[in-house]
Design an enzyme around this catalytic site. Structure first.
Site, PDB file in Angstrom:
ATOM      1  CG  HIS A 116      -0.404  -0.265  -6.240  1.00  0.00           C
ATOM      2  ND1 HIS A 116      -0.871   0.938  -6.707  1.00  0.00           N
ATOM      3  CD2 HIS A 116       0.935  -0.258  -6.454  1.00  0.00           C
ATOM      4  CE1 HIS A 116       0.128   1.651  -7.195  1.00  0.00           C
ATOM      5  NE2 HIS A 116       1.238   0.954  -7.055  1.00  0.00           N
ATOM      6  CD  GLU A 144       3.098  -0.949  -3.583  1.00  0.00           C
ATOM      7  OE1 GLU A 144       3.946  -1.449  -4.334  1.00  0.00           O
ATOM      8  OE2 GLU A 144       3.039   0.266  -3.313  1.00  0.00           O
TER       9      GLU A 144
END
Length: 349
Positions: A316, A19
């Site tokens: 994430h 991410e």
């Protein structure tokens, strides 16, 4: 005079992996504090429009350094590389002023794992933003995350002194930490019967009808609709702000969903976004939402194991797993059970 410490080999972490955001920095700093490990972060936020360390990231670095009398190189705005060599963590009383609307909860995210397992209690006062987009809100911290941390053994209580909305900031929260000698593993595979849904709108220096429109959307969009809904008009702090909070309480867990008002975005759109997230969670039948799953990875790792069922892991979350695995002899396993129903387990490597 700073004590002389033996040189340590740096563990190198690529800040552009996965991410590629600030969470890599915060997780690495948290584990450096917990394990007394020197780290070297490279290519920090390299793919972002404004790469390198921004003020909110520097606030976390400086707070972690103060907590451990760390030796730090590269802690400058825009820096793409950071070296951080911590000393022993020193629990106690600290006040951190971010100086901007940067998220207080993200700074706390960096410090809390080490203080939750420290030898003595601590008290923190953090000033800055408390209700920021792309960061855990105070309501999430207080009613979703900290109850689970207490279940793992660390007694942590937070109090909102005054809210601080992005971009003005000016908020303040206080945190009391009674640590555990070791965190206990957590297993969250069922949420149990639904006990209630409540809606709460915070509004600061904006017309009251905005909050009323948001509550009306939630009442129409959720099934079952919120059994309670109220408006809190905030006068303390700086600048205008608006936050829509929905609390979903089940027997085993409470989840919090938050949306934030933005200039030019209708109140109905803000509330509809929150309602959509709540409907997805209820339909999936899992206990842990995607953001809470991300927040629980580090406590699970420090406890040495655990398991949870959640929505499809975000990029994430997957990046956070990869960073944690660089520090600890543990491995995460993600298994799809059904559509939007995943089991994440953690065990020794």
């Amino acid at each position: 005079m700073r004590e002389t410490r033996p040189m340590q080999e740096f563990l190198t972490i690529d800040g552009s992996q996965g991410e590629g955001g600030g969470q890599i920095l915060r997780t690495a700093l948290a584990l450096a504090l917990c394990r007394g490990r020197a780290i070297r972060l490279i290519r920090i936020r390299a793919a972002r429009a404004r790469p390198g360390l921004r003020p909110q990231h520097l606030a976390a670095v400086k707070a972690a350094a103060l907590l451990s009398d760390a030796r730090v190189e590269g802690a400058e705005p825009g820096s793409m590389e950071l070296r951080f060599t911590p000393g022993p963590v020193r629990p106690g009383e600290y006040r951190f002023d971010i100086g901007t609307a940067g998220s207080t909860t993200l700074v706390l995210q960096t410090l809390l794992p080490a203080l939750a397992t420290a030898p003595r209690s601590s008290r923190l006062v953090l000033e800055g933003g408390t209700h920021n987009p792309l960061a855990p809100s105070f309501a999430f911290l207080e009613r979703a995350y900290l109850p689970l941390l207490r279940r793992m053994g660390a007694r942590v209580a937070a109090r909102l002194v005054r809210p601080g909305f992005y971009p003005a900031g000016g908020g303040c929260l206080e945190v009391e930490i009674e640590p555990a000698a070791a965190l206990s593993p957590l297993v969250l595979e069922e949420r149990g019967p639904l006990l209630g849904i409540r809606a709460h709108v915070l509004i600061a220096r904006l017309p009251h009808h905005i909050a009323e429109r948001e509550l009306a959307v939630l009442a129409r969009s959720l099934d079952p609709p919120p059994e309670a809904g109220w408006v809190e008009a905030v006068t303390a702090g700086r600048g205008p702000g608006n936050a829509v909070v929905v609390e979903v309480e089940s027997r085993e867990i409470t989840e919090i969903f938050t949306g934030f008002g933005e200039r030019g975005v209708p109140a109905e759109t803000v509330a509809a976004g929150v309602a959509g997230a709540v409907r997805r969670y209820l339909a999936a039948g899992v206990p842990v939402g995607e953001h809470l799953a991300d927040q629980l990875l580090l406590p699970l790792a420090l406890a040495g194991g655990g398991a949870l069922r959640t929505l499809r892991p975000t990029r994430h979350t997957l990046t956070n797993m990869a960073v944690i695995e660089r520090f600890l002899p543990l491995r995460f396993r993600s298994e799809e059970i059904a559509a939007d129903d995943w089991r994440i387990t953690l065990a020794g490597d």
